[in-house]
Scaffold this motif. Structure first.
Motif, short mmCIF file in Angstrom:
data_model
loop_
_atom_site.label_atom_id
_atom_site.label_comp_id
_atom_site.label_asym_id
_atom_site.label_seq_id
_atom_site.Cartn_x
_atom_site.Cartn_y
_atom_site.Cartn_z
N VAL A 28 0.81 -1.23 0.00
CA VAL A 28 0.00 0.00 0.00
C VAL A 28 0.84 1.27 0.00
CG1 VAL A 28 -1.89 -1.17 1.19
CG2 VAL A 28 -0.17 0.04 2.54
N GLU A 29 2.15 1.15 -0.05
CA GLU A 29 3.04 2.30 0.12
C GLU A 29 2.71 3.44 -0.84
OE1 GLU A 29 7.83 3.40 0.09
OE2 GLU A 29 7.14 1.42 -0.61
N ARG A 30 2.43 3.14 -2.09
CA ARG A 30 2.21 4.19 -3.09
C ARG A 30 0.98 5.04 -2.80
NH1 ARG A 30 3.49 1.23 -8.94
NH2 ARG A 30 5.69 0.71 -8.50
N GLU A 31 0.09 4.53 -1.99
CA GLU A 31 -1.15 5.25 -1.70
C GLU A 31 -1.05 6.13 -0.45
OE1 GLU A 31 -4.53 2.56 -1.72
OE2 GLU A 31 -3.27 1.07 -2.72
N ILE A 32 0.09 6.08 0.22
CA ILE A 32 0.22 6.78 1.50
C ILE A 32 1.00 8.08 1.31
CG2 ILE A 32 1.08 6.62 3.86
CD1 ILE A 32 0.89 3.57 3.60
N ALA A 33 0.43 9.16 1.80
CA ALA A 33 1.06 10.48 1.68
C ALA A 33 2.41 10.48 2.40
CB ALA A 33 0.16 11.55 2.29
N GLY A 34 3.33 11.30 1.88
CA GLY A 34 4.68 11.34 2.42
C GLY A 34 4.76 11.73 3.88
#
Length: 216
Positions: free
Chosen positions: A89-95
């Motif tokens: 899910v990393e790509r969907e999580i804001a920095g």
């Protein structure tokens, strides 16, 4: 401190204190799986953008069924570890997200405790853990199981979840779990791990009481 909203993601995971913990998560409490109660309680916190349930492969279908009533803001990610779930899910999580890690068996952690952890991360604490003061007398024993002294419990605490992290400290925790240096917030007795028959009875009472409050 910036006022930019920090997206918040919680990973609900099997801590694996015991091999049967995943099965314990499916134990019925007031007609629903313990996991169902865990996810419902988390979703009562509006600040949580996403609940990721890390499901052991052997229980993935049963875990999916237990959370099928929460199509919004909840996702099952089958896999062997917290790191694998994060990679999914990393790509969907804001920095600038706040990350929480929650023990699946702490199903009745109050929403106020979850909010306190989130608020502490947003206020600048790199890692946060809810705790309770140690109530029991702690004895020290030697190799022969003979008591050799009494531990001073004044500074002893029992740790609960959810644990809270910034992205950097979350990645460090995933690589090598440690709570050393973590900021603490007040935990709650209802946030117990539910594993024994006695704890299941307590959980049943908490669940029934909660439904009664909702009916008022």
């Amino acid at each position: 401190m910036s006022n930019v909203h920090m997206r918040t993601v919680v990973f609900v995971t099997v801590v694996d204190h015991h091999a049967s913990d995943a099965e314990h998560a499916l134990a019925p409490v007031n007609g629903e799986a313990l996991l169902t109660h865990t996810v419902r309680g988390l979703l009562e916190v509006p600040d949580l953008d996403l609940v990721v349930v890390v499901a052991p492969e052997r229980c993935a279908l049963l875990f999916s069924a237990a959370v099928s009533g929460f199509p919004e803001r909840c996702r099952i990610v089958p896999g062997p570890s917290l790191k694998d779930a994060f990679d999914t899910v990393e790509r969907e999580i804001a920095g600038n997200a706040a990350f929480l890690v929650h023990d699946v068996l702490r199903a009745f952690t109050p929403a106020d405790t979850v909010r306190a952890v989130i608020d502490a991360v947003r206020a600048g604490s790199p890692s946060v853990v809810p705790v309770l003061p140690m109530a029991d007398t702690v004895k020290v024993t030697d190799a022969a199981k003979v008591i050799t002294g009494t531990e001073d419990r004044a500074h002893l605490r029992t740790a609960q979840t959810p644990l809270g992290f910034t992205r950097e400290t979350f990645l460090s925790y995933v690589d090598k779990p440690s709570l050393e240096g973590a900021h603490t917030v007040a935990g709650h007795p209802d946030a117990m791990r539910v594993t024994s028959s006695f704890e299941l009875k307590l959980a049943e009472a908490i669940a029934v009481a909660g439904k009664g409050e909702g009916a008022l």
